[in-house]
Scaffold this motif. Sequence first.
Motif, PDB file in Angstrom:
ATOM      1  N   HIS A 232     -52.917  29.913 -26.756  1.00 59.93           N
ATOM      2  CA  HIS A 232     -51.734  30.540 -25.539  1.00 59.93           C
ATOM      3  C   HIS A 232     -51.519  31.974 -25.842  1.00 59.93           C
ATOM      4  N   PRO A 233     -51.758  32.851 -25.039  1.00 63.50           N
ATOM      5  CA  PRO A 233     -51.732  34.011 -25.348  1.00 63.50           C
ATOM      6  C   PRO A 233     -50.053  34.833 -25.383  1.00 63.50           C
ATOM      7  N   GLY A 234     -49.064  33.622 -24.977  1.00 68.99           N
ATOM      8  CA  GLY A 234     -47.744  34.327 -24.566  1.00 68.99           C
ATOM      9  C   GLY A 234     -47.802  34.566 -23.114  1.00 68.99           C
TER      10      GLY A 234
ATOM     11  N   SER B  35     -55.172  21.929 -14.638  1.00 62.76           N
ATOM     12  CA  SER B  35     -56.426  22.463 -14.926  1.00 62.76           C
ATOM     13  C   SER B  35     -56.262  22.757 -16.232  1.00 62.76           C
ATOM     14  N   LYS B  36     -55.270  23.397 -16.858  1.00 64.51           N
ATOM     15  CA  LYS B  36     -55.079  23.884 -18.139  1.00 64.51           C
ATOM     16  C   LYS B  36     -55.040  22.473 -19.154  1.00 64.51           C
ATOM     17  N   ALA B  37     -54.294  21.566 -18.648  1.00 66.75           N
ATOM     18  CA  ALA B  37     -54.235  20.273 -19.452  1.00 66.75           C
ATOM     19  C   ALA B  37     -55.781  19.725 -19.616  1.00 66.75           C
TER      20      ALA B  37
ATOM     21  N   GLN C 124     -63.728  46.789  -7.560  1.00 64.23           N
ATOM     22  CA  GLN C 124     -62.528  47.973  -7.641  1.00 64.23           C
ATOM     23  C   GLN C 124     -61.533  47.631  -8.756  1.00 64.23           C
ATOM     24  N   ARG C 125     -61.416  46.356  -8.901  1.00 66.00           N
ATOM     25  CA  ARG C 125     -60.452  46.087 -10.013  1.00 66.00           C
ATOM     26  C   ARG C 125     -61.001  46.122 -11.421  1.00 66.00           C
ATOM     27  N   SER C 126     -62.199  46.484 -11.685  1.00 68.29           N
ATOM     28  CA  SER C 126     -62.845  46.486 -13.072  1.00 68.29           C
ATOM     29  C   SER C 126     -62.487  47.783 -13.747  1.00 68.29           C
TER      30      SER C 126
ATOM     31  N   ASN D  29     -63.236  32.099 -24.229  1.00 66.08           N
ATOM     32  CA  ASN D  29     -63.363  31.612 -22.648  1.00 66.08           C
ATOM     33  C   ASN D  29     -61.926  31.733 -22.121  1.00 66.08           C
ATOM     34  N   ASN D  30     -61.717  33.215 -21.542  1.00 65.62           N
ATOM     35  CA  ASN D  30     -60.818  33.942 -21.207  1.00 65.62           C
ATOM     36  C   ASN D  30     -60.355  33.699 -19.626  1.00 65.62           C
ATOM     37  N   ALA D  31     -61.496  33.948 -18.873  1.00 68.38           N
ATOM     38  CA  ALA D  31     -61.547  34.152 -17.771  1.00 68.38           C
ATOM     39  C   ALA D  31     -60.629  32.892 -16.808  1.00 68.38           C
TER      40      ALA D  31
ATOM     41  N   THR E 250     -62.269  24.274 -10.722  1.00 72.82           N
ATOM     42  CA  THR E 250     -63.525  24.862 -11.013  1.00 72.82           C
ATOM     43  C   THR E 250     -63.789  26.035 -11.948  1.00 72.82           C
ATOM     44  N   THR E 251     -62.815  26.989 -11.959  1.00 69.36           N
ATOM     45  CA  THR E 251     -62.782  28.200 -12.689  1.00 69.36           C
ATOM     46  C   THR E 251     -62.327  27.820 -14.003  1.00 69.36           C
ATOM     47  N   ASN E 252     -61.051  27.281 -14.422  1.00 67.60           N
ATOM     48  CA  ASN E 252     -60.702  27.043 -15.431  1.00 67.60           C
ATOM     49  C   ASN E 252     -61.059  25.880 -16.467  1.00 67.60           C
TER      50      ASN E 252
ATOM     51  N   VAL F 238     -58.612  30.068 -23.886  1.00 72.04           N
ATOM     52  CA  VAL F 238     -57.446  30.565 -23.436  1.00 72.04           C
ATOM     53  C   VAL F 238     -56.664  29.538 -22.450  1.00 72.04           C
ATOM     54  N   SER F 239     -55.610  29.003 -23.037  1.00 72.06           N
ATOM     55  CA  SER F 239     -54.913  27.987 -22.471  1.00 72.06           C
ATOM     56  C   SER F 239     -53.517  28.545 -21.976  1.00 72.06           C
ATOM     57  N   THR F 240     -52.404  27.595 -22.001  1.00 60.99           N
ATOM     58  CA  THR F 240     -51.085  28.351 -21.840  1.00 60.99           C
ATOM     59  C   THR F 240     -50.138  27.153 -22.348  1.00 60.99           C
TER      60      THR F 240
ATOM     61  N   GLN G 141     -47.814  40.724 -19.516  1.00 62.43           N
ATOM     62  CA  GLN G 141     -47.850  41.726 -18.516  1.00 62.43           C
ATOM     63  C   GLN G 141     -49.029  41.879 -17.775  1.00 62.43           C
ATOM     64  N   THR G 142     -49.621  40.996 -17.014  1.00 63.01           N
ATOM     65  CA  THR G 142     -51.066  41.168 -16.562  1.00 63.01           C
ATOM     66  C   THR G 142     -50.821  40.933 -14.959  1.00 63.01           C
ATOM     67  N   GLU G 143     -51.824  41.208 -14.088  1.00 60.99           N
ATOM     68  CA  GLU G 143     -51.662  40.812 -12.850  1.00 60.99           C
ATOM     69  C   GLU G 143     -51.430  39.230 -12.660  1.00 60.99           C
ATOM     70  N   MET G 144     -51.953  38.236 -13.421  1.00 56.82           N
ATOM     71  CA  MET G 144     -51.222  37.024 -13.352  1.00 56.82           C
ATOM     72  C   MET G 144     -49.978  36.688 -14.178  1.00 56.82           C
TER      73      MET G 144
END
Length: 254
Positions: free
Chosen positions: A205-207, A179-181, A46-48, A91-93, A114-116, A154-156, A210-213
């Motif tokens: 870091h993408p900045g 997890s991102k560290a 649905q979200r794709s 690796n963006n997910a 697990t994901t990150n 892709v970190s933060t 404006q996304t769902e996250m």
Amino acid sequence: MASRICDSVLVTGSNRGIGLELVRQLVDSPTPPVQIFAGCRDPNGQRSQVRNHANTIQKSLTYTTSPTSIAEASKLVETKLKGKGLNLIINNAGVNIPGSLAETGKQEMVDVYTTNVVGPMLIAKDFHPLLCKAAAQFPHQTSMSCSRSAIINVSTLLSSITTCPENFSVSPMYPYRVSKAALNMLTRCLSEDLKKDGILVMSLHPGWVQTEMGGPKAPLTTAESISGMMKVITSLTEKDTGTLLDWEGKNIPW
Ligand code: NDP
């Protein structure tokens, strides 16, 4: 004519948000990669939104928390590359569970880790032979670049241990920050390990986007963030391997 960013690229988590815009800007670039592998765990879900671009995007599936499917994805990519290597993995997910100390338990920590972290680690491991093959296609080149062979995690900014005191109170987020560290440490380990293969590895870091996250209050649109990220990606050299940069190319302290 502008030079091509690379011949082949895999972007994980590309069905929406930053991943989708990355794929869109790669496709729309003046000299797009010959093969773009858009990794999504459920391309028909649905979200794709990625299927709207299906005509221009090579189909590939990556479920970053499932070792079986990462291995399957690497085999599929290998077949589609017809003997060539894979130049670039983004690796963006990723996932964020906003969690204060009181809200965070074992499950939240493990799921986000697990994901990150585990996902990008398994992707690096399973795609390593294809990255090596890409690097070896430039036998006389000792320099590193995304057009040769690279992994971008892709970190933060929130992963930074140094800047934590400045922003902890506005975003506690225990599972996400930790997890991102750890992802950054994965970047550091891989960058050291894969230097011998000519593979560049860095965190980006993408900045605040404006996304769902990122939510609607974020200052950057996906278009703004990704056009900055594309400039950074194009300009990376061996001096950038093992670093954490932001979407404008500024260094973020670990
Ligand atoms: P979104 O929540 O909008 O999108 C996340 C993407 O990751 C989706 O494609 C999602 O797929 C995918 N994903 C999540 N879990 C998994 C999994 N287990 N396996 C495969 N795919 C998965 O986030 P953004 O686009 O905002 O974020 C992208 C990256 O940027 C993340 O790594 C995030 O940490 C980072 N980032 C984002 C910031 C922001 O402000 N937005 C700031 C700093 C970093 P599905 O649709 O199937 O859930």
